[in-house]
Design an enzyme around this catalytic site. Structure first.
Site, mmCIF file in Angstrom:
data_model
loop_
_atom_site.group_PDB
_atom_site.id
_atom_site.type_symbol
_atom_site.label_atom_id
_atom_site.label_comp_id
_atom_site.label_asym_id
_atom_site.label_seq_id
_atom_site.Cartn_x
_atom_site.Cartn_y
_atom_site.Cartn_z
ATOM 1 N N ASP A 79 0.828 -0.981 0.158
ATOM 2 C CA ASP A 79 -0.003 0.017 0.054
ATOM 3 C C ASP A 79 0.744 1.208 0.061
ATOM 4 O O ASP A 79 2.021 1.355 0.487
ATOM 5 C CB ASP A 79 -0.932 0.104 1.135
ATOM 6 C CG ASP A 79 -0.009 0.000 2.714
ATOM 7 O OD1 ASP A 79 0.616 -0.832 2.772
ATOM 8 O OD2 ASP A 79 -0.585 0.771 3.286
ATOM 9 N N GLU A 140 0.219 -1.299 5.632
ATOM 10 C CA GLU A 140 1.017 -0.798 6.381
ATOM 11 C C GLU A 140 0.841 0.543 6.945
ATOM 12 O O GLU A 140 0.948 1.129 8.023
ATOM 13 C CB GLU A 140 2.468 -0.912 5.954
ATOM 14 C CG GLU A 140 3.432 -0.835 6.807
ATOM 15 C CD GLU A 140 4.243 0.568 6.892
ATOM 16 O OE1 GLU A 140 4.810 0.782 7.692
ATOM 17 O OE2 GLU A 140 3.574 1.411 6.053
#
Ligand SMILES: [Zn+2]
Length: 380
Positions: A79, A140
């Site tokens: 991400d 994350e």
């Protein structure tokens, strides 16, 4: 040999897939396809179901040829901090950046691409290694959610390397803080601000007094604190009845963190008491600190591998949390490796192609070094 053109193509392809948190699935599919093509066993865990994501973490395993070598893992996250659909990428003078209208996504595709290219090189050259796992995580950037929900039964590696911090390549982050996050609600009493203000209790005044008395910013070399969000109020003619605040404190020293948190709690309660306001306070541990030294094998392997390929290497403390905090808390010694990502979380984000190559060389060198460091001696 590292194929620079192939590596750059892979990195650009990864950057062009828009992967804000909870929407990583398309890139996870693509990377899983590449890794399966290279003969890795790939499993997608169910982490995404815990936080509404469209994919779990990807855990891939390369079975090595060196028996007795400690299994290691490399990790990076899919991400990016914000969406960048239709990103316009500019490659100029060996530097990759965007046209300035969005992030690039080098955080953390500058970790992902070298890991995948490194595995390709290991497969192509038949590099002797032990078992290598890839823990490629989702979500994350919004609280290490993927790593926190990783299916631990799939992870057998005994030490790990997270490619997820800035340059120079060769940097090893061996310690990072714990963080506590505050959710604060201050409750006053509404009243007409012109006609009977004395009947009201302004939650804004309570917040102001608390913040004014709070030690914030850099507290000491390993401790920081910040009030990051404050929300409240409807109109100038209403004494504000409620303010919500979000704050954090971090330290690499647990006692200093506890003292800072206690100070913030005390000041908030004092300010509420001064005005007769209500207070609701929730404090959560976002992640735990860790500390590795030059004597830890994971650090020794990272540094020995860096020197082998001619990189300067040094230890540096990290100021923020990463998936490494979670892996260390799981009992797997894990350090963070510097990559080429610069100006992350901004539209000026960029990376030098030479750093992508260096990161890939480091991945391969770590795999080789771990295998030779951990293999049983001849005849022993
Ligand atoms: Zn990152």
């Amino acid at each position: 040999m590292i194929n620079e053109a192939r590596l750059v193509d892979l990195f650009l392809e990864m950057c062009r897939v828009n992967t804000p948190p909870r929407h990583e699935g398309a890139l996870v599919d693509r990377v899983q396809g590449i890794l399966e093509g290279l003969g890795l066993e790939c499993v997608r865990d169910r982490a995404g179901a815990h936080f509404g994501g469209d994919s779990g973490n990807l855990i891939a395993t390369l079975r090595g040829s060196v028996s007795g070598a400690p299994p290691i893992f490399f990790s990076a996250h899919f991400d990016t901090v914000e969406p960048n659909p239709g990103v316009q990428i500019v490659v100029d003078g060996g530097v990759i950046r965007t046209d300035g209208s969005s992030i690039l996504g080098a955080d953390d595709k500058a970790g992902l691409a070298p890991i995948v290219e490194g595995i390709r090189v290991i497969r192509e050259e038949g590099t002797p290694t032990g078992d290598i796992q890839l823990l490629l995580t989702v979500c994350e950037e919004v609280g290490l959610l993927g790593a926190k929900h990783i299916d631990r039964s799939l992870v057998f590696a005994r030490m790990g390397f997270v490619l997820d911090t800035g340059p120079p390549v060769g940097t090893v982050v061996n310690t990072a803080p714990s963080q506590d996050t505050f959710d604060i609600t201050l409750t006053g009493r509404p009243a007409h601000a012109g006609m009977e203000p004395e009947k009201g209790i302004s939650a804004i005044q309570v917040a102001a007094r608390a913040i004014e008395r709070m030690q914030l910013g850099r507290i000491d070399p390993e401790t920081t604190a910040n009030v990051g969000v404050i929300q409240g109020g409807m109109a100038t003619n209403i004494v504000c009845p409620e303010v919500k605040m979000r704050a954090e404190a971090r330290s690499r020293d647990p006692e200093k963190l506890a003292a800072q948190v206690e100070h913030m709690v005390e000041v908030l309660h004092e300010a509420a008491a001064d005005f007769g306001a209500g207070i609701d306070l929730r404090i959560e541990r976002a992640y735990d600190t860790y500390r590795l030294t030059e004597d830890d094998p994971v650090v020794q392997i990272a540094q020995a591998a860096a020197r082998q390929i001619g990189l300067d290497t040094w230890l540096r403390p990290g100021g923020g949390g990463s998936d490494a905090n979670v892996y260390n808390a799981m009992g797997i010694p894990t350090c963070v490796l510097g990559t080429g990502m610069r100006s992350i979380h901004t539209h000026e984000e960029c990376i030098e192609i030479a750093d992508l190559v260096r990161s890939t060389e480091w991945v391969v060198a770590i795999a080789r070094t771990a295998a030779s460091a951990g293999a049983p001696a001849q005849g022993a």
